[in-house]
Design a protein around this motif. Structure first.
Motif, mmCIF file in Angstrom:
data_model
loop_
_atom_site.group_PDB
_atom_site.id
_atom_site.type_symbol
_atom_site.label_atom_id
_atom_site.label_comp_id
_atom_site.label_asym_id
_atom_site.label_seq_id
_atom_site.Cartn_x
_atom_site.Cartn_y
_atom_site.Cartn_z
ATOM 1 N N ASN A 253 -3.854 116.135 27.036
ATOM 2 C CA ASN A 253 -3.304 117.498 27.063
ATOM 3 C C ASN A 253 -3.665 118.190 28.367
ATOM 4 O OD1 ASN A 253 -1.740 118.074 24.852
ATOM 5 N ND2 ASN A 253 -3.484 118.430 23.524
ATOM 6 N N GLN A 254 -4.931 117.984 28.776
ATOM 7 C CA GLN A 254 -5.439 118.589 30.011
ATOM 8 C C GLN A 254 -4.639 118.047 31.216
ATOM 9 O OE1 GLN A 254 -9.553 117.710 30.576
ATOM 10 N NE2 GLN A 254 -9.984 119.649 31.584
ATOM 11 N N ALA A 255 -4.383 116.724 31.192
ATOM 12 C CA ALA A 255 -3.635 116.108 32.289
ATOM 13 C C ALA A 255 -2.225 116.698 32.366
ATOM 14 C CB ALA A 255 -3.561 114.596 32.075
ATOM 15 N N CYS A 256 -1.616 116.966 31.213
ATOM 16 C CA CYS A 256 -0.277 117.578 31.186
ATOM 17 C C CYS A 256 -0.336 118.992 31.781
ATOM 18 C CB CYS A 256 0.263 117.645 29.755
ATOM 19 S SG CYS A 256 0.713 116.035 29.067
ATOM 20 N N VAL B 216 5.992 120.207 30.606
ATOM 21 C CA VAL B 216 5.538 118.824 30.819
ATOM 22 C C VAL B 216 5.350 118.199 29.437
ATOM 23 C CG1 VAL B 216 3.689 117.338 31.698
ATOM 24 C CG2 VAL B 216 4.366 119.349 32.992
ATOM 25 N N GLY B 217 5.910 117.034 29.241
ATOM 26 C CA GLY B 217 5.775 116.374 27.940
ATOM 27 C C GLY B 217 5.451 114.903 28.093
ATOM 28 N N TRP C 51 7.457 112.370 20.801
ATOM 29 C CA TRP C 51 6.766 113.243 21.763
ATOM 30 C C TRP C 51 5.402 113.606 21.185
ATOM 31 C CZ3 TRP C 51 8.475 113.819 26.561
ATOM 32 C CH2 TRP C 51 9.817 113.492 26.812
ATOM 33 N N HIS C 52 4.352 113.307 21.921
ATOM 34 C CA HIS C 52 2.998 113.538 21.413
ATOM 35 C C HIS C 52 2.303 114.745 22.031
ATOM 36 C CE1 HIS C 52 2.202 109.871 18.968
ATOM 37 N NE2 HIS C 52 3.259 109.449 19.635
ATOM 38 N N TYR C 53 2.501 114.936 23.318
ATOM 39 C CA TYR C 53 1.786 116.018 24.027
ATOM 40 C C TYR C 53 2.772 116.847 24.818
ATOM 41 C CZ TYR C 53 -1.916 112.645 23.131
ATOM 42 O OH TYR C 53 -2.759 111.759 22.526
ATOM 43 N N ALA C 54 2.456 118.131 24.966
ATOM 44 C CA ALA C 54 3.316 118.982 25.796
ATOM 45 C C ALA C 54 2.503 120.131 26.374
ATOM 46 C CB ALA C 54 4.470 119.523 24.970
ATOM 47 N N PHE D 254 16.777 121.198 33.902
ATOM 48 C CA PHE D 254 16.472 120.082 34.798
ATOM 49 C C PHE D 254 15.311 119.281 34.202
ATOM 50 C CE2 PHE D 254 13.542 118.342 37.915
ATOM 51 C CZ PHE D 254 14.364 117.480 38.620
ATOM 52 N N ALA D 255 15.354 117.972 34.348
ATOM 53 C CA ALA D 255 14.227 117.139 33.905
ATOM 54 C C ALA D 255 14.112 115.900 34.780
ATOM 55 C CB ALA D 255 14.416 116.723 32.445
#
Lengths: 216, 150
Positions: free
Chosen positions: B15-18, B30-31, B44-47, B103-104
């Protein structure tokens, strides 16, 4: 100049032909391509057990796994195109099954309520109602910006009413009617089975879609 | 298959890295999606920067949606000016719809050399990113790979 009944007949013919074609493709995928792939898969498993060379065994196992995944894809694609439960179990079970897929695809929770006892309706009517509900739910996923919505089925002796409601962004119905073919198609589809589709929406408050079908 | 980074402590680190990617790139979302351990589906696990919790419920099939496509091809993918000029229908891009992204840019995350996850950055204004920023995303994906593998 074409008269209204002629136009109605043409629309009905086009929609019905499209549905028949979708159903045919779904059936062909499920019963034809899917079954052939399954035969290939069992053959591949047989080869895997017979092969002694470890490297080749792994290669065949990978191919069998890929085939298994393709079979699953074909099955899901067939169900997405035309849910078989519509013809066998009816509209409500087909909708319940679709809502599960919908929530896991778009992350939107749909609360389903059913009042009364499900009556038998023709396949043409049930596929039309299913498609109209699908379109309404697709619009919620695309435009409503909401986490949840509800769908209520009300079965009365002479009428089926379905209400699809969300508390999302809402929109200007008359403006949308000019731009969106989706909304016009929902109304048109219901018209063709002698039903009705009414859309009410208020910006920032949400949208409510009322679908009714007379039951005889 | 076990992703080592999904434990309680690992989850915090990811999560911190995201969050770091979100603030460094000044993007809106960011996901991180990962392929399920017991099947081909991708979840999708983290966002970070998410406007709702829909991402937690979204599961896409292998080869479907941005995450499924990136995992099946093992290649980066970008979507610009969504929903205009996209390949297929807008409904085939659930994460873009759920987060209102225009945009992605998504890159694969490998586990033991096989693509098993996706790092996606997105913008709600349609602001795209330059080559340096894309390189930063790829680098962040490599760091996440180490966290997940380690």
């Amino acid at each position: 100049m074409e008269t209204q009944p002629v136009k109605k007949n043409i629309s009905s013919y086009i929609i019905q032909s499209q549905e028949d074609e979708i159903k045919r493709i779904a059936l062909e995928l499920h019963e034809g391509v899917g079954q052939t792939l399954y035969s290939l898969y069992t053959g591949m498993e047989f080869i895997e057990s017979a092969v002694e060379q470890q490297e080749m065994k792994g290669y065949v196992a990978d191919m069998a796994q890929m085939l298994e995944r393709t079979i699953q894809e074909i099955r899901l694609l067939a169900v997405e195109l035309h849910p078989p439960t519509l013809g066998t179990l009816g509209l409500l079970p087909a909708m319940k099954s679709y809502l599960k897929l919908y929530t896991s695809t778009y992350g939107i929770v749909i609360d389903l309520h059913n009042q009364g006892i499900e009556a038998a309706i023709s396949e043409r009517e049930s596929i039309t109602l299913f498609r109209v509900c699908q379109e309404a739910l697709a619009n919620i996923a695309r435009f409503a910006d909401t986490m949840s919505a509800s769908i209520t089925f009300q079965w009365k002796p002479n009428q089926l009413s379905i209400n699809i409601k969300d508390q999302g962004k809402g929109f200007d119905v008359s403006e949308a009617m000019k731009k969106s073919t989706g909304i016009a198609a929902m109304i048109e589809r219901m018209c063709l089975i002698n039903g009705e589709c009414k859309i009410t929406s208020k910006i920032s408050e949400g949208t409510s879609i009322d679908i009714t079908l007379p039951l005889y | 298959m076990v992703y080592n980074g999904c434990g309680q402590t690992g989850s915090g680190r990811i999560n911190q890295a995201c969050e770091v990617v979100l603030s460094e790139l000044k993007c809106d979302f960011v996901g991180l999606a990962l392929q399920n351990t017991d099947g081909p589906d991708v979840k999708w696990h983290y966002a970070a920067g998410n406007i709702n919790e829909k991402f937690k419920r979204i599961t896409v099939r292998y080869g479907k949606g941005i995450a499924g496509k990136v995992i099946s091809t093992g290649r980066a993918m970008s979507v610009e000016n969504f929903p205009e000029n996209i390949s297929g229908k807008a409904l085939e891009y659930p994460i873009m719809l759920a987060e209102g992204l225009k945009f992605a840019y998504a890159v694969p995350i490998h586990f033991k050399g096989i693509p098993k996850g996706v790092l996606l950055i997105g913008s709600r204004t349609g602001q795209s990113i330059n080559e340096n920023q894309k390189s930063f995303v790829r680098e962040a994906a490599r760091r996440l790979e180490q966290k997940l593998n380690g």
